[in-house]
Structure formats: C-alpha cells, structure tokens
Design an enzyme around this catalytic site. Structure first.
Site, PDB file in Angstrom:
ATOM      1  N   ALA A 105      -2.500  13.067  -3.689  1.00 43.91           N
ATOM      2  CA  ALA A 105      -3.883  13.532  -3.777  1.00 43.91           C
ATOM      3  C   ALA A 105      -4.219  14.445  -2.602  1.00 43.91           C
ATOM      4  O   ALA A 105      -3.652  14.315  -1.513  1.00 43.91           O
ATOM      5  CB  ALA A 105      -4.838  12.342  -3.814  1.00 43.91           C
ATOM      6  N   GLY A 150       0.751  10.024  -4.950  1.00 44.20           N
ATOM      7  CA  GLY A 150       0.460  10.374  -6.330  1.00 44.20           C
ATOM      8  C   GLY A 150       1.596  11.111  -7.008  1.00 44.20           C
ATOM      9  O   GLY A 150       1.737  11.051  -8.234  1.00 44.20           O
ATOM     10  N   GLU A 153       3.748   8.358  -8.189  1.00 40.39           N
ATOM     11  CA  GLU A 153       3.048   7.680  -9.286  1.00 40.39           C
ATOM     12  C   GLU A 153       3.093   8.502 -10.568  1.00 40.39           C
ATOM     13  O   GLU A 153       3.195   7.949 -11.663  1.00 40.39           O
ATOM     14  CB  GLU A 153       1.604   7.401  -8.877  1.00 40.39           C
ATOM     15  CG  GLU A 153       1.487   6.325  -7.804  1.00 40.39           C
ATOM     16  CD  GLU A 153       0.054   5.982  -7.492  1.00 40.39           C
ATOM     17  OE1 GLU A 153      -0.406   4.901  -7.895  1.00 40.39           O
ATOM     18  OE2 GLU A 153      -0.615   6.803  -6.820  1.00 40.39           O
ATOM     19  N   GLU A 173       0.790   4.713   0.791  1.00 37.88           N
ATOM     20  CA  GLU A 173      -0.661   4.519   0.879  1.00 37.88           C
ATOM     21  C   GLU A 173      -1.095   3.424   1.854  1.00 37.88           C
ATOM     22  O   GLU A 173      -2.145   3.526   2.496  1.00 37.88           O
ATOM     23  CB  GLU A 173      -1.231   4.202  -0.522  1.00 37.88           C
ATOM     24  CG  GLU A 173      -1.329   5.397  -1.448  1.00 37.88           C
ATOM     25  CD  GLU A 173      -0.060   5.678  -2.218  1.00 37.88           C
ATOM     26  OE1 GLU A 173      -0.100   6.505  -3.147  1.00 37.88           O
ATOM     27  OE2 GLU A 173       0.984   5.069  -1.892  1.00 37.88           O
TER      28      GLU A 173
END
Length: 299
Positions: A105, A150, A153, A173
């Site tokens: 992100a 991300g 992910e 994270e």
C-alpha cells in the site's frame, strides 16, 4: 501502452512487449472514457499464439507500484471487465517496472487519510484481492523484484505464483504495528501451513525466491526477467483445455478446500453437473473418437 477499462472507442493496435522484447500483442482493444485512465494499471488482450491470455500490468514506477487510490480504481475496473469476458481463458498479473512487482500500500498517501478512510481503503484492497481470487479463469502472478506487504497478499490471491530469482517476498506489517489486512492472515496459512505462516507474519521476515519455493509460497522459480515468459508457457498449457471445465474445476477446488471432504464431494458433483450439457463435452468425446485435437468454444 493501450489501456482497456471498458467497451468504448474500438481501434486496432499492435503492441510490442518491451519486457521481453518479443511481439505478444496484436489485437482489437478498447479504451476507457476520458478521465478514467492514467496508465498506472493496464489491461491487454494477447492474440496470435497467445490468444485467450489477458495481462494486467502495473506501471507506477515512481512509488514502486505502491497501491494508491487511483491504481486500485483502475485494477478493479479491469477485474470487472475480465469477470464478464468469455474470451479470456487465463489472466496474468505482472509489473512493467524494473525491479519491483508491488511494494504494498502507498503509506505516504495513507498518512493523509482519516481513520475512517483508512478502514475504507483497506476494505477496498481486501475486496479487490478477493475479486482476483474469484475470477472465473486461472490467474498467474508473474513476479519480478520486490513484492512485500500488499504485493505478497496480492499474489496469494492468484492461482499460481511464478517468481524470478530477483524477488523479495514477505508480510512485514507487524513491524509497523499493524497486521496484514488484505487477506494475508487467511490465505498464507492455507497455502504454506499454520506454523510457517505465523512465523513469517510474527517476524516480518523477507524471503528470497529459493526459500519461497522451498516452503511452497511460489510454484516456479525462474532466472531474472523470465517470470512473464514462464507464465505464458503455463497459460498456453491451460488454454487448449475446455474453458467451462477449467472454470468448474476452479470452483470445485476453491470452494471444496475449505469444507469437510463429504461437503467437498457435493460441491464437485454440482460443478460436474454444469459440464454435462455443454457442447464442449460432446466435442471432446468426438475429437477423441476421431483422433484429433478438440476445438473448444466455451459452449
């Protein structure tokens, strides 16, 4: 590079893949209405020997393909297009930025958000990755360079992960006092096992391609710059198969893996029932009898 966001303004174009310096694109494409395209995320449909393959490419190099509001908007538009595109049999997701797939992100952009906006944005990312996971056709992640947070992910939501020796994968994270919020805590343990997933998330470890291959985080390891080429090879092994059968197989596997085996058998039976009345099934039997290659139309 041609952007495809909708079904407007058709024109014939020829696209050259700079990534591999080989001709992959030569198709009729469509361009989105004015104001919706920035080029941060593009969708292309391949033709010729690669017909049936669509490619989503990230091109936000100045922030290492970090996911911001605009990139996410374009990605979701493309996913919506693909969901209803019966001509696409395999989708490949890649980056055209050297040395990076997706750095996660856009935290600088997120720092300007209110707490409510942060929650909304994380929800939108999570929903987008679920859209990738539930596309009716197989999805291949062709990964070069960094794919952290991300980025990791996102590839977890794909059916296959093909990564070059340049990759760096991980979910860091917890080092920022947050947790993976786009499906990482759920998809990672289902892919590599509970204990290993906990270790990676708790420690925020960054993996190279060999370690990722060893634990099953990726399916194939390639030389640097070859992940997209290897993805094309895999896609072309899938394309000749019955497209309805592939869709039903994906549903049966994905829905059945999260239930007990008896419930999974019921799901399989229901999916099998969908292929029985198809013209493709008849074509497959006819081609077998006539000792020729079948020509499936997705009917």
């Amino acid at each position: 590079m041609i952007r495809i966001n909708s079904i407007f303004n058709k024109k014939n174009v020829k696209l050259i893949s700079d990534h591999l310096n080989k001709r992959y694109f030569s198709s009729t494409t469509t361009t989105a209405p004015t104001g919706t395209v920035s080029g941060e995320c593009t969708l292309e449909k391949l033709t010729g020997e690669n017909e049936g393959i669509s490619v989503i490419s990230f091109n936000r190099g100045h922030v290492k393909n970090a996911i911001g509001k605009n990139l996410l908007k374009e990605l979701r538009q493309h996913l919506h297009t693909l969901r209803f595109d019966s001509t696409t049999r395999v989708t490949i997701i890649r980056s055209v930025v050297d040395g990076v797939f997706c750095s996660g992100a856009d935290l600088k952009e997120r720092a300007t958000f209110t707490p409510v906006e942060v929650s909304q944005f994380v929800y939108d990312i999570r929903s987008s990755f679920t859209e990738i996971e539930t596309l009716p056709m197989p999805v291949i992640a062709a990964v070069e360079g960094v794919a952290l947070g991300g980025g990791t992910e996102m590839i977890l939501a794909c059916d296959f992960r093909i990564a070059s020796k340049s990759v760096k994968l991980g979910l860091p994270e917890t080092g920022l006092a947050i947790i993976p919020g786009a499906g990482g805590t759920q998809r990672l343990p289902r892919l590599i096992g509970l204990a290993r997933a906990k270790e990676l998330i708790y420690t925020g470890a960054v993996l190279d391609s060999q370690r990722a291959l060893d634990i099953g985080l990726i399916e194939y390891q390639t030389d640097v710059g070859k992940a997209f080429e290897r993805s094309l090879e895999l896609a072309k092994q899938i394309i000749p198969k019955g497209p309805i059968a592939i869709r039903m197989a994906k549903q049966a596997i994905d829905k059945g893996i999260n239930v007990d085996i008896q419930s999974g058998m019921i799901i399989e039976q229901a999916c099998y029932a969908q292929v029985i009345p198809t013209k493709d099934r008849v074509e497959g039997l006819t081609a077998f009898k006539e000792k020729r290659k079948p020509l499936y139309k997705g009917e």
